[in-house]
Write a protein that holds these residues in place. Structure first.
Motif, mmCIF file in Angstrom:
data_model
loop_
_atom_site.group_PDB
_atom_site.id
_atom_site.type_symbol
_atom_site.label_atom_id
_atom_site.label_comp_id
_atom_site.label_asym_id
_atom_site.label_seq_id
_atom_site.Cartn_x
_atom_site.Cartn_y
_atom_site.Cartn_z
ATOM 1 N N GLU A 1 0.930 -1.324 -0.131
ATOM 2 C CA GLU A 1 0.197 -0.063 -0.183
ATOM 3 C C GLU A 1 1.072 0.704 -0.598
ATOM 4 N N VAL A 2 1.934 1.085 0.527
ATOM 5 C CA VAL A 2 2.886 2.493 0.432
ATOM 6 C C VAL A 2 4.439 2.787 -0.373
ATOM 7 N N ASN A 3 4.242 3.644 -0.610
ATOM 8 C CA ASN A 3 5.778 4.103 -1.004
ATOM 9 C C ASN A 3 6.904 4.680 -0.377
ATOM 10 N N VAL A 4 8.217 4.574 -0.158
ATOM 11 C CA VAL A 4 9.323 4.776 0.755
ATOM 12 C C VAL A 4 10.260 4.936 0.006
ATOM 13 N N ILE A 5 10.818 5.695 0.372
ATOM 14 C CA ILE A 5 12.932 6.441 0.490
ATOM 15 C C ILE A 5 12.891 6.103 1.463
ATOM 16 N N ASP B 1 5.038 8.286 0.516
ATOM 17 C CA ASP B 1 3.962 8.728 1.910
ATOM 18 C C ASP B 1 5.045 8.121 2.709
ATOM 19 N N ALA B 2 6.742 7.632 2.409
ATOM 20 C CA ALA B 2 7.526 8.535 4.204
ATOM 21 C C ALA B 2 8.699 7.720 3.245
ATOM 22 N N VAL B 3 9.222 8.895 4.121
ATOM 23 C CA VAL B 3 11.019 8.392 4.087
ATOM 24 C C VAL B 3 11.555 7.850 5.973
ATOM 25 N N ALA B 4 12.382 7.129 5.024
ATOM 26 C CA ALA B 4 12.460 5.733 6.469
ATOM 27 C C ALA B 4 14.200 7.057 6.195
ATOM 28 N N PHE B 5 14.471 7.221 7.531
ATOM 29 C CA PHE B 5 15.933 6.805 7.979
ATOM 30 C C PHE B 5 16.788 6.150 8.536
ATOM 31 N N THR B 6 17.484 5.425 8.163
ATOM 32 C CA THR B 6 17.898 4.590 8.901
ATOM 33 C C THR B 6 19.928 4.029 8.899
ATOM 34 N N ALA B 7 20.382 2.779 10.192
ATOM 35 C CA ALA B 7 21.591 2.585 9.850
ATOM 36 C C ALA B 7 22.244 4.103 10.833
ATOM 37 N N GLY B 8 23.271 3.409 11.333
ATOM 38 C CA GLY B 8 24.362 4.324 12.706
ATOM 39 C C GLY B 8 24.545 6.015 11.999
ATOM 40 N N VAL B 9 24.334 6.678 10.614
ATOM 41 C CA VAL B 9 23.784 7.871 10.744
ATOM 42 C C VAL B 9 22.533 8.322 10.680
ATOM 43 N N TYR C 1 0.615 17.460 10.202
ATOM 44 C CA TYR C 1 0.255 18.260 9.223
ATOM 45 C C TYR C 1 1.248 17.356 7.989
ATOM 46 N N ALA C 2 2.282 17.035 7.911
ATOM 47 C CA ALA C 2 3.181 16.776 6.803
ATOM 48 C C ALA C 2 2.521 15.682 5.946
ATOM 49 N N ARG C 3 1.974 15.908 4.769
ATOM 50 C CA ARG C 3 1.813 15.035 3.972
ATOM 51 C C ARG C 3 2.277 13.767 3.754
ATOM 52 N N VAL C 4 3.705 13.447 3.743
ATOM 53 C CA VAL C 4 5.363 12.852 3.468
ATOM 54 C C VAL C 4 5.430 12.091 4.516
ATOM 55 N N ALA C 5 5.537 11.252 5.625
ATOM 56 C CA ALA C 5 5.762 10.601 6.806
ATOM 57 C C ALA C 5 7.133 10.228 6.928
#
Length: 282
Positions: free
Chosen positions: A74-78, A196-204, A245-249
């Motif tokens: 259901e989602v598109n993610v960066i 739908d979302a931008v996800a940050f991961t890993a050490g930094v 309020y952000a359209r993209v999580a």
């Protein structure tokens, strides 16, 4: 004489599973996977964009969907996997459609010691003008570039401390790092069409709040924003750092590549073939 005994000969009853770091990116369309070079040469030498950090991108994109209360379809993610090595991916409905690393892990984002994207003619220039060998250029681009090449440090904590102390080289290195991140976020927004979302991961990505803030700053027209108070929280749990309020999580999702490998292995073995060795790139 060293004697080598393969595990499958010692335990022929035990399934053998290989989970490749590139597998998640095999769903990229040919338009994203191919380089614009002579097709015969590329095919003869298997030159194409393979991508890396695949187990992390698979895990984080799925966990991001769960965080939003939706299925991966259901989602598109960066996904931004930011460690000493760094890569981005565009994931549409659970399938990777673009990633920043290519034939090798050198392509893409600015990393701890790798240059990321660079004009390939730089290598010819270094050979002709600087007299550098192929091996010397390899070492330069992979081990003496990126953040360490720009300012002498590849630890983001040290770089941020140097910036606070007024170090201009560290500040420039940080700006270059963020500039490349923004370019990829923008490009992958265009590739996906809807994010739908931008996800940050890993050490930094998981620990450096200033990196997350700077990477998203100015992207309000794309529907992206970071809440300063949420962004400052340190937690081992997946969490949203964007305002309501952000359209993209915008999320911070700790990666677990070992768990992803284990889950893929379990899923494969559970489907059958438990009595014979199993090989998988999924």
């Amino acid at each position: 004489v060293e004697r080598r005994v393969e595990h499958r000969h010692l335990r022929p009853d035990l399934p053998q599973v290989a989970v490749f770091d590139t597998a998640f990116h095999t769903t990229m369309p040919e338009a994203a996977a191919r380089y614009a070079i002579d097709v015969e040469t590329a095919d003869a030498h298997r030159i194409r964009r393979y991508g890396f950090h695949g187990t992390s991108h698979a895990y984080v994109s799925r966990k991001t969907a769960e965080l939003l209360g939706k299925t991966p379809e259901e989602v598109n993610v960066i996904v931004l996997h930011l460690g000493n090595g760094a890569s981005a991916s565009a994931v549409a409905g659970g399938r990777c459609v673009e990633t920043s690393m290519g034939l090798t892990p050198l392509e893409g984002l600015v990393m701890g010691t790798r240059s990321g994207d660079i004009d390939p003619a730089v290598t010819f220039h270094l050979k002709r003008v600087a007299g550098m060998s192929a091996d010397e250029i390899d070492v330069l681009l992979n081990k003496r570039s990126g953040l360490v090449g720009l300012c002498g440090d590849n630890d983001m904590r040290v770089i941020r401390r140097r910036i606070d102390e007024g170090d201009e080289r560290a500040a420039l290195a940080f700006d270059i790092y963020i500039h490349r991140l923004k370019k990829y976020i923008g490009a992958y927004t265009a590739v996906l069409g809807r994010v739908d979302a931008v996800a940050f991961t890993a050490g930094v990505g998981e620990n450096a709040a200033p990196v997350r803030e700077a990477a998203i700053a100015g992207l309000e027209e794309l529907g992206m924003a970071v809440d300063a108070s949420l962004n400052s929280v340190r937690s081992p749990q997946p969490r949203l750092i964007s305002p309501e309020y952000a359209r993209v999580a915008v999320a911070v999702v700790p990666t677990d590549e070992e768990l992803e490998i284990a889950e893929q292995t379990f899923a494969l073995v559970s489907r059958g073939d438990a009595d014979s060795p199993v090989h998988s790139d999924n």
